[in-house]
Design a protein around this motif. Structure first.
Motif, PDB file in Angstrom:
ATOM      1  N   UNK A 134       0.838  -1.200   0.000  1.00 14.92           N
ATOM      2  CA  UNK A 134       0.000   0.000   0.000  1.00 14.92           C
ATOM      3  C   UNK A 134       0.875   1.254   0.000  1.00 14.92           C
ATOM      4  N   UNK A 135       1.971   1.225   0.754  1.00 14.58           N
ATOM      5  CA  UNK A 135       2.880   2.371   0.798  1.00 14.58           C
ATOM      6  C   UNK A 135       3.508   2.619  -0.565  1.00 14.58           C
ATOM      7  N   UNK A 136       3.855   1.559  -1.269  1.00 14.82           N
ATOM      8  CA  UNK A 136       4.420   1.708  -2.611  1.00 14.82           C
ATOM      9  C   UNK A 136       3.439   2.412  -3.548  1.00 14.82           C
ATOM     10  N   UNK A 137       2.161   2.100  -3.416  1.00 12.92           N
ATOM     11  CA  UNK A 137       1.174   2.760  -4.264  1.00 12.92           C
ATOM     12  C   UNK A 137       1.111   4.252  -3.953  1.00 12.92           C
ATOM     13  N   UNK A 138       1.184   4.595  -2.668  1.00 13.81           N
ATOM     14  CA  UNK A 138       1.197   6.007  -2.280  1.00 13.81           C
ATOM     15  C   UNK A 138       2.437   6.696  -2.842  1.00 13.81           C
ATOM     16  N   UNK A 139       3.598   6.080  -2.673  1.00 12.30           N
ATOM     17  CA  UNK A 139       4.843   6.667  -3.154  1.00 12.30           C
ATOM     18  C   UNK A 139       4.819   6.794  -4.669  1.00 12.30           C
TER      19      UNK A 139
END
Length: 389
Positions: A134-139
């Motif tokens: 999920x963090x990768x999608x935000x980044x």
């Protein structure tokens, strides 16, 4: 002042002052009531004179992820995006929401921005696998937005500077820029022959596949540099896409990591960083020196607040050695939109004494800085103009 203007002014003051102004200005109702509640949740949880946390009328979010998610949804509905980003950053700092950002449902609720990316990168090593996706999608969303904003202007500035830097005065016949040559020699027009007799030829060097400049970005990844790390990672990836440049990215705290091999994907670059920890600029510069093979064609951009935890004298000596060899060195105290940064003034002054400018640079000014460095313009003058502006 008309009645509508007066009522609107009172309404705004009521939202600014919050619950304590209710007796004087009345209760906030309807949409204003929902906005007031969202603001109170964050800003009424203040500290008293002894530094103890005291809850306001509805201050604090507690440890409930569903409640935090609802609050994040509310502020996105009621406030502009720029305000939402400020409130998110304040909530992370004031209400200690960092732990909750490890939960995927929380990441789905936040408004992506550079500051949030910095926070997520600082949690990278403790983030569970599901949250990391999920963090990768935000980044990725933030990086894509930055690339759309910055990439075209950076490539255009660099390409123009490389063209100007490659111009030569004794070009081969195939490399003559006839348009510029004719305009430069119009005063030598021969009426009798109805032609220009060029006294000076202007052309371009052969640029097709040559590497004309080596660029090393040496980036401090201590916790205070979070936003600068994000922007530097994106710019490094953009510069690496320019074939006439050989771009390297080195990040450091007390250790040094070379992320050059990952520059094809700026998200991988950012997840290769490890925000936090100490700072050893001397060690980072020692590694950078090893990358320099063509000093007069090399640009070293040190992105750091210059708070040195290593050996200061050796750090300054390495900078002096680089500049003496012909390397262009510039120190960016910050590469972000956050305004004047905190930095080590003594080290900045020492670098200036060595002819190395040290100043904060916004992302919008960075392409012009790289163009100036490629053309070997006076970077001290550039820094003075930029700081004055």
């Amino acid at each position: 002042m008309t009645d509508p203007e007066h009522r609107e002014r009172l309404r705004r003051w009521r939202l600014v002052l919050g619950g304590p102004a209710e007796d004087a200005l009345g209760a906030a109702t309807g949409r204003d009531g929902a906005m007031d509640a969202a603001l109170a949740t964050l800003y009424d949880a203040a500290e008293d004179a002894d530094g103890e946390r005291r809850a306001g009328r509805s201050g604090g979010l507690g440890g409930s992820a569903p409640r935090v998610a609802r609050w994040l949804g509310d502020i996105r509905e009621y406030f502009p995006r720029t305000v939402v980003q400020v409130m998110q950053a304040d909530a992370i700092e004031r209400l200690d929401l960092t732990r909750l950002l490890l939960e995927p449902e929380m990441l789905a609720a936040v408004e992506p921005d550079v500051h949030l990316v910095g926070t997520l990168l600082s949690l990278n090593r403790v983030m569970p696998a599901e949250a990391k996706q999920a963090a990768r999608r935000v980044v990725r969303s933030v990086v894509d937005d930055l690339e759309r904003r910055l990439a075209q202007r950076t490539r255009a500035a660099v390409a123009g500077a490389l063209n100007r830097a490659a111009r030569i005065r004794r070009p081969r016949h195939a490399d003559i820029d006839w348009d510029r040559t004719i305009r430069a020699n119009l005063r030598h027009y021969q009426v009798a022959h109805r032609t220009v007799i060029p006294q000076r030829l202007i052309g371009y060097g052969r640029r097709a596949s040559a590497v004309h400049r080596d660029v090393v970005l040496c980036v401090d990844q201590s916790g205070s540099m979070a936003s600068s790390v994000v922007f530097a990672g994106v710019f490094a990836a953009v510069l690496a896409s320019v074939r006439s440049l050989r771009t390297s990215l080195v990040v450091f705290d007390t250790a040094v990591v070379d992320l050059t091999e990952q520059l094809s994907d700026p998200v991988e670059v950012l997840f290769g960083t490890q925000l936090g920890g100490g700072t050893d600029i001397n060690r980072a510069l020692a590694y950078t020196q090893q990358l320099v093979t063509r000093p007069r064609d090399t640009i070293v951009v040190l992105v750091s607040d210059l708070y040195e935890g290593g050996v200061r004298e050796q750090m300054l000596r390495r900078v002096a050695e680089l500049t003496a060899a012909g390397v262009q060195v510039v120190a960016l105290l910050a590469l972000s939109d956050e305004g004047a940064p905190a930095y080590d003034h003594e080290n900045a002054a020492a670098l200036a004494g060595l002819g190395v400018p040290a100043f904060a640079c916004t992302p919008d000014a960075f392409p012009e800085l790289m163009a100036a460095a490629i053309e070997r313009r006076d970077l001290m003058a550039f820094a003075q103009r930029h700081t004055a502006g």
